[in-house]
Design a protein around this motif. Structure first.
Motif, short mmCIF file in Angstrom:
data_model
loop_
_atom_site.label_atom_id
_atom_site.label_comp_id
_atom_site.label_asym_id
_atom_site.label_seq_id
_atom_site.Cartn_x
_atom_site.Cartn_y
_atom_site.Cartn_z
N UNK A 79 0.83 -1.04 0.10
CA UNK A 79 0.00 -0.18 -0.23
C UNK A 79 1.11 1.29 -0.40
N UNK A 80 0.43 2.27 0.02
CA UNK A 80 0.57 3.67 -0.08
C UNK A 80 1.71 3.96 1.20
N UNK A 97 -0.04 -1.86 -8.80
CA UNK A 97 -0.53 -1.04 -9.60
C UNK A 97 -1.33 0.05 -8.88
N UNK A 98 -2.35 -0.35 -7.52
CA UNK A 98 -3.09 0.15 -7.14
C UNK A 98 -1.93 1.38 -5.77
N UNK A 99 -0.82 1.03 -5.44
CA UNK A 99 -0.06 1.44 -4.69
C UNK A 99 -0.06 3.27 -5.93
N UNK A 122 -0.11 8.72 -7.04
CA UNK A 122 -1.30 10.13 -8.05
C UNK A 122 -2.09 10.17 -7.38
N UNK A 123 -2.98 10.03 -6.74
CA UNK A 123 -4.00 10.28 -5.99
C UNK A 123 -4.42 11.23 -4.78
N UNK A 124 -2.69 11.10 -4.30
CA UNK A 124 -2.06 11.84 -2.97
C UNK A 124 -1.84 13.27 -3.71
N UNK A 125 -0.98 13.43 -4.61
CA UNK A 125 -0.63 14.22 -5.45
C UNK A 125 -1.91 14.98 -5.92
N UNK A 126 -2.67 14.72 -6.35
CA UNK A 126 -4.50 14.93 -6.36
C UNK A 126 -4.01 15.33 -8.52
#
Length: 138
Positions: A53-54, A117-119, A124-128
């Motif tokens: 995970x992230x 790839x979910x990580x 990417x989502x954490x950096x919006x």
């Protein structure tokens, strides 16, 4: 009886630009990078390749800094991120960090992102960059 932990063997002369000689004049805090033996490096690379995970990646980044003084930054590249090579993975310059290790850590993180790839999507989502920060106009 106090036993000293094993230290990394020095690289052959002329084969590396790690600057290990500079560490002897620095504080013991700076010398902790030498605790990363080749066997421990293999374990570290295996953990980086098997990211779950992230949060796992962030925890490993924190541990690398706390235990060895290695700062690793992982972020999306300045252009598009179409593959895992689009991520910028940087290690802060540090005396005593072997050239091969400086190359192996980012490569292991990329392999970990490719395997899970979910990580990468969470990063990417954490950096919006996936637009998860607001309501959709639809």
């Amino acid at each position: 009886m106090s036993s000293t932990p094993p230290l990394r063997q020095p690289c052959p002369p002329g084969a590396c630009d790690c600057g290990r000689e500079q560490l002897h004049a620095q504080s013991p805090q700076a010398q902790r990078i030498l605790l990363l033996t080749r066997q421990e490096e293999k374990r570290l690379l295996e953990r980086l390749e098997n990211l779950k995970s992230l949060e796992d990646l962030q925890r490993l980044q924190t541990k690398l800094y706390e235990q060895l003084g290695i700062r690793v930054q992982v972020a999306p590249g300045y252009n598009e991120v179409r593959t895992m090579r689009g991520f910028v993975i940087e290690l802060q310059d540090q005396p005593g960090l072997c050239r091969k290790t400086r190359q192996a850590i980012p490569a292991a993180i990329r392999r970990g992102l490719e395997r899970n790839p979910q990580v990468a999507y969470r990063l990417l989502d954490a950096h919006d960059l996936l637009g998860g920060g607001g309501d959709s106009p639809v």
